[in-house]
Design an enzyme around this catalytic site. Structure first.
Site, short mmCIF file in Angstrom:
data_model
loop_
_atom_site.label_atom_id
_atom_site.label_comp_id
_atom_site.label_asym_id
_atom_site.label_seq_id
_atom_site.Cartn_x
_atom_site.Cartn_y
_atom_site.Cartn_z
N ASP A 1 -12.16 6.61 4.39
CA ASP A 1 -10.88 6.49 5.08
C ASP A 1 -10.38 5.03 5.09
OD1 ASP A 1 -8.65 7.32 6.40
OD2 ASP A 1 -9.63 7.62 8.35
N ARG B 1 -7.41 -0.77 1.65
CA ARG B 1 -7.92 -2.05 1.16
C ARG B 1 -8.46 -1.94 -0.26
NH1 ARG B 1 -11.80 -2.29 6.29
NH2 ARG B 1 -9.96 -1.19 7.06
N ASP C 1 1.79 6.67 5.20
CA ASP C 1 0.80 5.68 4.78
C ASP C 1 1.20 4.97 3.48
OD1 ASP C 1 -1.50 4.39 5.58
OD2 ASP C 1 -2.85 5.71 4.46
N GLU D 1 -9.32 3.33 2.71
CA GLU D 1 -8.90 3.40 1.30
C GLU D 1 -7.81 2.40 0.95
OE1 GLU D 1 -7.58 5.13 3.61
OE2 GLU D 1 -5.45 4.97 3.13
N LYS E 1 -10.10 12.75 8.42
CA LYS E 1 -9.48 12.46 9.72
C LYS E 1 -9.42 13.74 10.55
CE LYS E 1 -6.32 8.77 8.20
NZ LYS E 1 -6.84 7.69 9.04
N ASP F 1 -2.79 10.32 3.43
CA ASP F 1 -4.15 9.85 3.73
C ASP F 1 -4.86 10.88 4.62
OD1 ASP F 1 -6.48 8.48 4.23
OD2 ASP F 1 -5.55 6.92 5.48
N LYS G 1 0.84 -1.21 0.00
CA LYS G 1 0.00 0.00 0.00
C LYS G 1 0.88 1.26 0.00
CE LYS G 1 -3.03 2.68 3.14
NZ LYS G 1 -3.82 2.69 4.38
N1 BES Z 1 -3.88 4.69 7.03
C1 BES Z 1 -4.93 4.37 7.92
C2 BES Z 1 -4.50 3.44 9.05
C3 BES Z 1 -3.48 3.98 10.00
C4 BES Z 1 -3.88 4.49 11.21
C5 BES Z 1 -2.14 3.90 9.71
C6 BES Z 1 -2.93 4.96 12.10
C7 BES Z 1 -1.20 4.37 10.60
C8 BES Z 1 -1.59 4.90 11.79
C9 BES Z 1 -6.08 3.70 7.17
O1 BES Z 1 -6.24 4.10 5.87
C10 BES Z 1 -7.33 4.03 7.90
O2 BES Z 1 -7.67 5.19 7.92
N2 BES Z 1 -7.99 3.03 8.46
C11 BES Z 1 -9.20 3.24 9.17
C12 BES Z 1 -10.17 2.20 8.72
C13 BES Z 1 -11.57 2.39 9.25
C14 BES Z 1 -12.19 3.61 8.64
C15 BES Z 1 -12.37 1.17 8.96
C16 BES Z 1 -8.91 3.12 10.65
O3 BES Z 1 -8.13 2.26 11.04
O4 BES Z 1 -9.43 3.92 11.42
ZN ZN Z 2 -4.55 4.82 4.92
MN MN Z 3 -7.42 5.84 5.70
#
Ligand code: BES
Ligand code: ZN
Ligand code: MN
Length: 497
Positions: free
Chosen positions: A348, A352, A289, A350, A278, A271, A266
């Site tokens: 968010d 996956r 990210d 994204e 966020k 992000d 990824k």
């Molecule tokens: N890039 C983030 C995950 C992340 C969080 C990486 C903290 C590093 C530090 C990912 O794209 C994300 O935002 N995931 C969400 C998914 C949710 C919306 C189902 C998350 O983990 O909150």
């Molecule tokens: Zn992300």
């Molecule tokens: Mn995200």
């Protein structure tokens, strides 16, 4: 930094510092340490009686003008219990020593190994530890962290020079692995205005050419032509166009019925969360990210030089996740390259989405085995903190085989469940699947399941590195910032598959 094997007697070495390590044992003045103590006429053991030298892991004892040694300093690094100590732990010992001495202006040192750790694997660990510890995140600082403080040379002493060519080969491997890890860490550090998807693709292309790897960068036109609807859905909120980076390693003499290993990473260069935006707090961290993508670029950089007998293809989808006027919105349905339709509940989630198309494309290119790495979920931090990488995979034997490599590499990863019950949680009312799990908890697992929807029966490993790819606090052997986690395990695995 010049690293070499040295067969000279260490006691006579006129160096800035002699480094060795001490186990947490009642009688620690044995073997080489006993020799050093005898050379000092027992002064060392005498000093130790104050309790300053316990051998606790990573305890640092620095003595200036040590009696009986030509070195200016003697540094003893604690190594803990001998029964628990593994060759891979030498990386932390040599790394902690380097960082401690570098900040004190030391320019050259001798690393003296101990009995039982004198072979090529030990030499490789020591050298890797040095190279990784030497990395600093000061590219954009006018005043460098260690201004004029640089370790120029390290001699490795006490190694089994009857296998000298193997030791030299081990040092070469260490340079390849260490420099590839630092290459990835450099990318991860870059802020998003200095590393857009196009810039990442350009850097990947330059790396591939230097390494003699075949490279193809799919631009937004090609991505549209291939109907990568999930990647496009994420990218459409930004004015920066996406890229799909494809790098191939082809062995000269592939083994019979060689598997084709796909490394999917990824690379969201920033992000924001998109329309499901966020909070401002800590959002700047989302420059990392793209850590999964950098991991795979680092791994294939090393693979090109270590030449395992199987083909390897890195597939890295690169995009920003922005809330622009054309951005996808919660509730939108995207048609992935595979044909599977996705309801985007949360923009968010994204990572996956872009991995779905990357995995589909990797399969189209003929990979028979997949590893993906992604900063996928905050939920993995809830589960494992910043200690273990969350490792998912099917079939279980394939995951177990990978976990063996993580042990050899000294990287902590923990197997996570991927039972069918979790699949239920990503069923959508209007599309085939949705990008967020319903119900409470299991966020890292439903994220993994989403990717599994696209890998199907292909043996697959998913590494959620969201909480381990970056550290806010430095460690004795590692600068704060990007860790380079998982690269060493992946390299080891590629060599054993
Ligand atoms: N890039 C983030 C995950 C992340 C969080 C990486 C903290 C590093 C530090 C990912 O794209 C994300 O935002 N995931 C969400 C998914 C949710 C919306 C189902 C998350 O983990 O909150
Ligand atoms: Zn992300
Ligand atoms: Mn995200």
């Amino acid at each position: 930094m010049d690293i070499r094997i040295d067969s000279q007697p260490y006691a006579a070495a006129s160096t800035d510092a002699l480094v060795t390590f001490v186990f947490d044992e009642d009688n620690k003045w044995q073997g080489i340490l006993g020799d050093i103590d005898r050379n000092s006429q027992g002064k060392l053991a005498q000093l130790a009686q104050s309790g300053e030298i316990t051998g606790r892991p990573l305890e640092l004892f620095l003595l200036h003008f040590p009696p009986g040694l030509a070195a200016q300093r003697l540094l003893l690094v604690g190594a803990g219990k001998r029964e628990k100590f593994a060759t891979a732990d030498l990386r932390k010992i040599s790394g902690a020593a380097l960082r401690h001495l570098k900040s004190r202006g030391v320019k050259n040192l001798v690393f003296l190994t101990r009995e039982g750790f004198a072979g090529p694997d030990a030499a490789q660990s020591v050298a890797e530890g040095l190279i990784i510890a030497d990395f600093e995140s000061d590219k954009y600082k006018s005043e460098k962290k260690n201004n004029n403080k640089e370790i120029q040379s390290v001699s490795l002493a006490g190694f089994d020079t009857s296998v000298a060519p193997h030791l030299d080969a081990a040092l070469d491997r260490a340079r390849v692995v260490g420099e590839s890890i630092n290459f990835a860490r450099d990318l991860i550090n870059e802020p998003s205005n200095k590393l857009t998807p196009r810039m990442l693709a350009a850097k990947a292309e330059a790396m591939a050419k230097e390494a003699g790897l075949a490279v193809e960068i799919l631009d937004e036109r090609k991505i549209a032509e291939l109907k990568m609807g999930a990647l496009i859905g994420v990218a459409q909120g930004s004015i920066e166009p996406p890229r799909m980076i494809v790098i191939r390693y082809t062995p000269e003499n592939p083994k019979l019925n060689a598997p084709v290993l796909g490394l999917v990473g990824k690379a969201v260069t920033f992000d924001t969360g998109g329309i499901s935006i966020k909070p401002a707090n800590n959002m700047e961290k989302m420059k990392y990210d793209m850590g999964g993508g950098a991991t795979m670029l680092g791994a294939i950089r090393a693979i090109a030089r270590l030449k395992p007998p199987i083909p390897v293809i890195a597939v890295v989808p690169a995009t920003e996740n922005m809330p622009g006027g054309r951005a996808q919105k919660p509730g939108d349905v995207q048609v992935s390259m595979s044909g599977k339709t996705i309801e985007v509940i949360n923009t968010d989630a994204e990572g996956r989405l872009i991995l779905a198309d990357a995995v589909t494309y990797a399969k189209k290119l003929g990979v028979t085995h997949i590893i993906d790495a992604a900063t996928l979920t905050g939920a993995i931090e809830v589960a494992l903190a910043n200690v273990h990488v969350g490792a998912f995979g099917t079939p279980r034997e394939y995951l177990d085989q990978f976990l063996e490599s993580t042990k050899a590499a000294g990287e902590k990863m923990w197997p996570m469940p991927i039972d069918d019950e979790y699949q239920e949680m990503i069923k959508s009312n209007i599309a085939d699947i949705k990008n967020v799990g319903s119900g409470k908890g299991g966020g890292a697992i439903t994220g993994a399941w989403f990717i599994k929807e696209f890998t199907g029966d292909t043996p697959w490993i998913h590494l959620d590195i969201a909480s381990t790819c970056w550290v806010d606090e430095g460690r004795p052997w590692l600068a704060k910032g990007p860790t380079g986690i998982a690269i060493r395990s992946i390299i080891d695995f590629a060599q054993k598959l």
